[in-house]
Write a protein that holds these residues in place. Structure first.
Motif, PDB file in Angstrom:
ATOM      1  N   LYS A  69      18.816  44.645  22.051  1.00  0.00           N
ATOM      2  CA  LYS A  69      17.837  44.821  23.119  1.00  0.00           C
ATOM      3  C   LYS A  69      16.392  45.261  22.750  1.00  0.00           C
ATOM      4  CE  LYS A  69      20.910  43.977  26.162  1.00  0.00           C
ATOM      5  NZ  LYS A  69      20.584  42.585  27.173  1.00  0.00           N
ATOM      6  N   LYS A  70      16.575  45.937  21.439  1.00  0.00           N
ATOM      7  CA  LYS A  70      15.329  46.539  21.005  1.00  0.00           C
ATOM      8  C   LYS A  70      14.801  45.934  19.801  1.00  0.00           C
ATOM      9  CE  LYS A  70      12.184  50.000  20.754  1.00  0.00           C
ATOM     10  NZ  LYS A  70      11.031  50.087  21.721  1.00  0.00           N
ATOM     11  N   ALA A  71      15.552  45.840  18.722  1.00  0.00           N
ATOM     12  CA  ALA A  71      15.162  44.949  17.520  1.00  0.00           C
ATOM     13  C   ALA A  71      14.914  43.501  17.767  1.00  0.00           C
ATOM     14  CB  ALA A  71      16.501  45.169  16.671  1.00  0.00           C
ATOM     15  N   HIS A  72      13.990  42.868  17.166  1.00  0.00           N
ATOM     16  CA  HIS A  72      13.481  41.608  17.695  1.00  0.00           C
ATOM     17  C   HIS A  72      12.479  40.935  16.502  1.00  0.00           C
ATOM     18  CE1 HIS A  72      10.314  44.218  19.161  1.00  0.00           C
ATOM     19  NE2 HIS A  72       9.401  42.969  18.824  1.00  0.00           N
ATOM     20  N   PRO A  73      12.420  39.617  16.668  1.00  0.00           N
ATOM     21  CA  PRO A  73      11.591  38.929  15.684  1.00  0.00           C
ATOM     22  C   PRO A  73      10.255  38.819  16.683  1.00  0.00           C
ATOM     23  CG  PRO A  73      13.330  37.228  16.633  1.00  0.00           C
ATOM     24  CD  PRO A  73      13.748  38.720  16.973  1.00  0.00           C
ATOM     25  N   GLU A 117       9.883  38.476  20.820  1.00  0.00           N
ATOM     26  CA  GLU A 117       8.666  38.677  21.386  1.00  0.00           C
ATOM     27  C   GLU A 117       7.641  37.510  20.865  1.00  0.00           C
ATOM     28  OE1 GLU A 117       4.978  41.575  19.687  1.00  0.00           O
ATOM     29  OE2 GLU A 117       7.147  42.677  19.846  1.00  0.00           O
ATOM     30  N   PHE A 118       6.657  37.115  21.758  1.00  0.00           N
ATOM     31  CA  PHE A 118       5.874  36.165  21.371  1.00  0.00           C
ATOM     32  C   PHE A 118       4.273  36.715  21.807  1.00  0.00           C
ATOM     33  CE2 PHE A 118       9.585  34.042  22.684  1.00  0.00           C
ATOM     34  CZ  PHE A 118       9.894  32.965  21.779  1.00  0.00           C
ATOM     35  N   LEU A 119       3.415  36.637  20.707  1.00  0.00           N
ATOM     36  CA  LEU A 119       2.192  37.214  20.951  1.00  0.00           C
ATOM     37  C   LEU A 119       1.031  36.121  20.320  1.00  0.00           C
ATOM     38  CD1 LEU A 119       0.830  39.183  18.222  1.00  0.00           C
ATOM     39  CD2 LEU A 119       3.391  39.522  18.410  1.00  0.00           C
TER      40      LEU A 119
END
Length: 122
Positions: A69-73, A117-119
């Motif tokens: 839920k917190k850790a992410h690529p 995450e997408f940025l």
């Protein structure tokens, strides 16, 4: 030091047993990543691998499974507005996050609840 860390080879995301069809539909079908054939010895563990450019995302089976839920690529995107439109058309929910100066970014959850995450740097 006598060693050098050169790059990240892949990111592993966990998923429940039997995840392969949903993973393919999301990571290949919606996000457009290319599936990579797993080595024969690793196929029996389940899961599926994808790549884009020189990077790979490995979806591995974990029992018991708990989504990250917190850790992410975090993926750098060109034209994040088009990604948002594409996700909406495919009924993939996302949340905008304007807390990172100089970036437009969104958070998405894969079919298994893992955070992505997408940025786009502005």
């Amino acid at each position: 030091m006598s060693f050098v860390i050169k790059k990240i080879d892949h990111v592993q995301l966990a998923a429940p047993k039997g995840c392969e069809v949903e993973a393919r539909a999301f990571f290949a079908g919606i996000l457009g990543l290319t599936e990579v054939e797993k080595p024969e010895e690793l196929k029996k563990r389940g899961g599926v691998w994808f790549e884009f450019g020189t990077f790979q995302i490995h979806i591995g089976v974990e029992e018991p499974f708990t989504p990250a839920k917190k850790a992410h690529p975090a993926f750098v995107v060109e034209n994040i507005e088009e990604l948002k439109t594409h996700l909406s058309k495919n009924r993939v929910a996302f949340s905008a996050d304007d807390n990172l100066p100089g970036a437009s970014r969104i958070h998405v959850h894969d079919p298994f609840g893992n955070r992505l995450e997408f940025l786009e740097w502005l």
